[in-house]
Design a protein around this motif. Structure first.
Motif, PDB file in Angstrom:
ATOM      1  N   ARG A 381       6.767   6.824  -5.396  1.00  0.00           N
ATOM      2  CA  ARG A 381       7.402   5.599  -4.929  1.00  0.00           C
ATOM      3  C   ARG A 381       6.531   4.391  -5.267  1.00  0.00           C
ATOM      4  O   ARG A 381       5.314   4.506  -5.460  1.00  0.00           O
ATOM      5  N   ASP A 382       7.199   3.217  -5.300  1.00  0.00           N
ATOM      6  CA  ASP A 382       6.478   1.947  -5.352  1.00  0.00           C
ATOM      7  C   ASP A 382       5.942   1.673  -3.951  1.00  0.00           C
ATOM      8  O   ASP A 382       6.706   1.413  -3.016  1.00  0.00           O
ATOM      9  N   LEU A 383       4.623   1.744  -3.793  1.00  0.00           N
ATOM     10  CA  LEU A 383       4.019   1.670  -2.471  1.00  0.00           C
ATOM     11  C   LEU A 383       4.287   0.321  -1.802  1.00  0.00           C
ATOM     12  O   LEU A 383       4.593   0.266  -0.600  1.00  0.00           O
ATOM     13  N   TRP A 386       7.890   0.077  -0.626  1.00  0.00           N
ATOM     14  CA  TRP A 386       8.138   0.962   0.511  1.00  0.00           C
ATOM     15  C   TRP A 386       7.606   0.338   1.804  1.00  0.00           C
ATOM     16  O   TRP A 386       8.253   0.422   2.852  1.00  0.00           O
ATOM     17  N   THR A 414       2.276   2.427  -7.856  1.00  0.00           N
ATOM     18  CA  THR A 414       3.021   3.646  -7.546  1.00  0.00           C
ATOM     19  C   THR A 414       2.085   4.688  -6.937  1.00  0.00           C
ATOM     20  O   THR A 414       0.928   4.814  -7.337  1.00  0.00           O
ATOM     21  N   ALA A 415       2.594   5.407  -5.960  1.00  0.00           N
ATOM     22  CA  ALA A 415       1.824   6.464  -5.298  1.00  0.00           C
ATOM     23  C   ALA A 415       2.760   7.621  -4.989  1.00  0.00           C
ATOM     24  O   ALA A 415       3.977   7.449  -4.879  1.00  0.00           O
ATOM     25  N   LEU A 422       4.221   9.446   5.785  1.00  0.00           N
ATOM     26  CA  LEU A 422       3.480   8.196   5.641  1.00  0.00           C
ATOM     27  C   LEU A 422       3.940   7.176   6.678  1.00  0.00           C
ATOM     28  O   LEU A 422       3.123   6.386   7.192  1.00  0.00           O
ATOM     29  N   VAL A 450      -1.869  -3.685   0.022  1.00  0.00           N
ATOM     30  CA  VAL A 450      -1.612  -2.643  -0.979  1.00  0.00           C
ATOM     31  C   VAL A 450      -2.218  -3.093  -2.297  1.00  0.00           C
ATOM     32  O   VAL A 450      -1.979  -4.214  -2.749  1.00  0.00           O
ATOM     33  N   PRO A 459      -4.167   4.406  -5.973  1.00  0.00           N
ATOM     34  CA  PRO A 459      -3.489   3.491  -5.050  1.00  0.00           C
ATOM     35  C   PRO A 459      -4.189   3.484  -3.682  1.00  0.00           C
ATOM     36  O   PRO A 459      -4.643   4.526  -3.205  1.00  0.00           O
ATOM     37  N   LEU A 461      -4.044   1.733   0.460  1.00  0.00           N
ATOM     38  CA  LEU A 461      -3.340   1.005   1.518  1.00  0.00           C
ATOM     39  C   LEU A 461      -4.340   0.741   2.644  1.00  0.00           C
ATOM     40  O   LEU A 461      -4.918   1.688   3.193  1.00  0.00           O
ATOM     41  N   PHE A 524      -4.715   7.180  -1.934  1.00  0.00           N
ATOM     42  CA  PHE A 524      -3.767   8.190  -2.407  1.00  0.00           C
ATOM     43  C   PHE A 524      -4.301   8.865  -3.658  1.00  0.00           C
ATOM     44  O   PHE A 524      -5.162   8.332  -4.364  1.00  0.00           O
ATOM     45  N   SER A 527      -1.261   8.902  -9.303  1.00  0.00           N
ATOM     46  CA  SER A 527       0.187   9.136  -9.395  1.00  0.00           C
ATOM     47  C   SER A 527       0.555  10.190 -10.426  1.00  0.00           C
ATOM     48  O   SER A 527       1.617  10.810 -10.338  1.00  0.00           O
TER      49      SER A 527
END
Length: 531
Positions: A381-383, A386, A414-415, A422, A450, A459, A461, A524, A527
């Protein structure tokens, strides 16, 4: 087919060095034969029976050899078996004519056939080598029989021709045997070399993809080999002439002085600890040191999981049994608090019972959640997008005065993660950040950032708050189950968050952000990494 036979049939193009020497030899021997005939040295020894035949044959043989040498030089001294067979046939014919022009085998030119047949046995396979030896032998014997019939030879010349033929076969057979043994040994050495090179490449790929960091330090404490995991774990420690590398060198140097010290701990860039294990590599030009680098947090977590495995099953069964009586106690306290005959002091006591019943129920819910947690289902996903979708749902259940700032990168990050797990992690971290900010400043505020880590290329967060931060003596305990510094916490929120992160191959740890705020960081997995 045996290995010796297969080696003997190797094409002549693999022996270009021998072919080059033989081509030069043919030119040289042709010039020598012409020189002997033209000088007084060979007068009466060569070309005495038919001078014109000898001269014409020698000139034609020299011209052929010059042309063949130029052809080989143009082709980098490569030739196929057919070309080599043609040249050997021309050599045998030329030497038979020279022997005939010189009066037979008494001239000594017949022994030059040994060299031609010997080279043929090494450049061609076994059958072709024997074939040219037979052709040369038959040619010499036939030539002597012709001279005997013509009255130019004696009977003993036939014996000499037969002896030369036997010598040709013996020489060719011996050389073929030795050549086959040499070729077989070279082939085995080549196969072993290829196998060793393949194993070396395979070992390099395995070491490069290992999750355990592998570092080899030479005698001067300089890195010789560093795999991907070691580059990610050490990072600054591998920078040349840096303070962190000096610390790493010091640890390796101390271990070399006393290799009974065992493992060593090194402070990581992310605030954790790295466990270093050592092994000595003996070498002629100075011993090297093999260093295995592992994240000490993961080792501690693995040991903790083993300890908590049985405890988890026990607490899950206990929690299941506790829920029913706990619900009855809570319900009875609520009914008692509704009584009009209670004094203020008794009503305060019932409030305490209800409040602590809710706390125990929350602990039971957390324990039950751990026991029935499902496996992660990661998605790419696009972190940043999201998190934008997550915040409205979180704000709907958060206090009205809660303020959460969002900091996103210009490009998509992306992650790979499980969205539901999550969301649970981020909910726990945001609630924790809002609580500690309120305790310290009176305002419920937090910040979510992010971005992509520059050195580790992964990635990230961050959830930051305005609280006082975690005390140094508590940093190693905050992720342990049932550890809490508050009066109303269960001590399972951060533990569950880290467990969920590890299920998604991510890491959760505490650090200070760039603006020196208290921060919980989730790193993370890359990817492109396959789960």
């Amino acid at each position: 087919m045996s290995s010796t036979a297969s080696v003997a049939s190797v094409p002549a193009l693999q022996h270009h060095e021998l072919l080059r020497v033989y081509a030069i030899y043919r030119v040289a021997i042709a010039l020598v034969l012409l020189g002997i005939f033209a000088s007084d040295v060979g007068r009466g020894a060569v070309g005495n029976s038919a001078p014109a035949l000898y001269l014409n044959t020698a000139i034609a043989y020299a011209a052929l050899n010059f042309g063949w040498l130029l052809h080989l030089r143009h082709g980098a001294y490569h030739a196929n078996p057919g070309q080599i067979g043609t040249i050997l046939g021309c050599d045998i014919l030329a030497f038979l004519l020279l022997i005939q022009a010189s009066g037979g085998l008494n001239s000594g030119l017949g022994y030059l056939l040994l060299i031609n047949c010997s080279v043929g046995s090494m450049l061609l396979d076994r059958r072709m080598g024997a074939f040219f030896a037979a052709v040369a032998s038959i040619g010499v014997i036939g030539l002597q029989l012709y001279n005997l019939v013509a009255g130019r030879a004696e009977t003993q010349d036939i014996v000499s021709a037969g002896g030369l033929g036997i010598l040709l076969f013996a020489t060719v057979s011996a050389l073929q045997y030795l050549s086959a043994r040499i070729r077989s040994a070279n082939l085995r050495a080549d196969q072993q070399s290829r196998q060793a090179a393949h194993l070396q490449r395979l070992a390099q790929q395995i070491i490069e993809r290992m999750r355990t960091g592998v570092l080899v330090m030479d005698a001067a404490n300089k890195p010789e080999l560093v795999n991907r995991a070691a580059r990610q774990l050490l990072a600054d420690q591998l920078q040349p002439e840096g303070e962190r590398q000096a610390e790493l060198r010091h640890i390796v140097r101390e271990w070399r002085r006393d290799d009974s010290r065992g493992n060593a701990l090194l402070q990581a860039d992310n605030g954790g600890e790295l466990r270093l294990s050592f092994a000595n590599l003996r070498r002629d030009n100075g011993d090297s040191t093999l260093v295995f680098v592992e994240d000490n947090r993961k080792l501690i977590q693995a040991a903790q999981k083993l300890k908590l495995a049985s405890l988890g099953h026990l607490t899950a069964s206990i929690a299941h049994e506790v829920r029913n009586p706990l619900g009855a106690i809570s319900h009875a306290a609520q009914l008692l608090s509704e009584s009009a005959n209670l004094s203020d002091e008794d009503r305060h006591l019932t409030d305490i019972i209800c409040r602590h019943s809710q706390r125990v129920n929350q602990i039971v819910e957390n324990v039950m959640q751990l026991s029935r947690r499902r496996a992660a289902a990661p998605q790419l996903r696009d972190l940043g997008r999201w998190v934008e979708q997550f915040l409205p749902d979180f704000r709907a259940g958060a206090p009205a005065d809660a303020q959460i700032r969002l900091r996103l990168p210009a490009q998509a990050v992306t992650a790979r993660f499980d969205p539901e797990q999550l969301a649970q992690v981020l909910t726990n971290l945001c609630n924790n950040a809002l609580h500690h900010s309120q305790v310290a400043t009176g305002r419920r505020e937090a910040e979510i950032a992010v971005y992509r880590h520059g050195e580790r290329d992964c990635p990230v967060l961050d959830v930051s708050d305005s609280g006082r931060g975690v005390l140094p003596e508590h940093r190693d305990k905050i992720f342990e189950p049932f550890f809490t510094t508050g009066k109303s916490g269960s001590g399972l929120g951060l533990y569950i968050a880290r467990e969920l992160c590890e299920a998604n191959q991510a890491s959760l740890y505490y650090c200070r952000s760039e603006d020196n705020k208290s921060c919980f960081r989730v790193e993370f997995a890359h990817s492109n990494r396959v789960f």
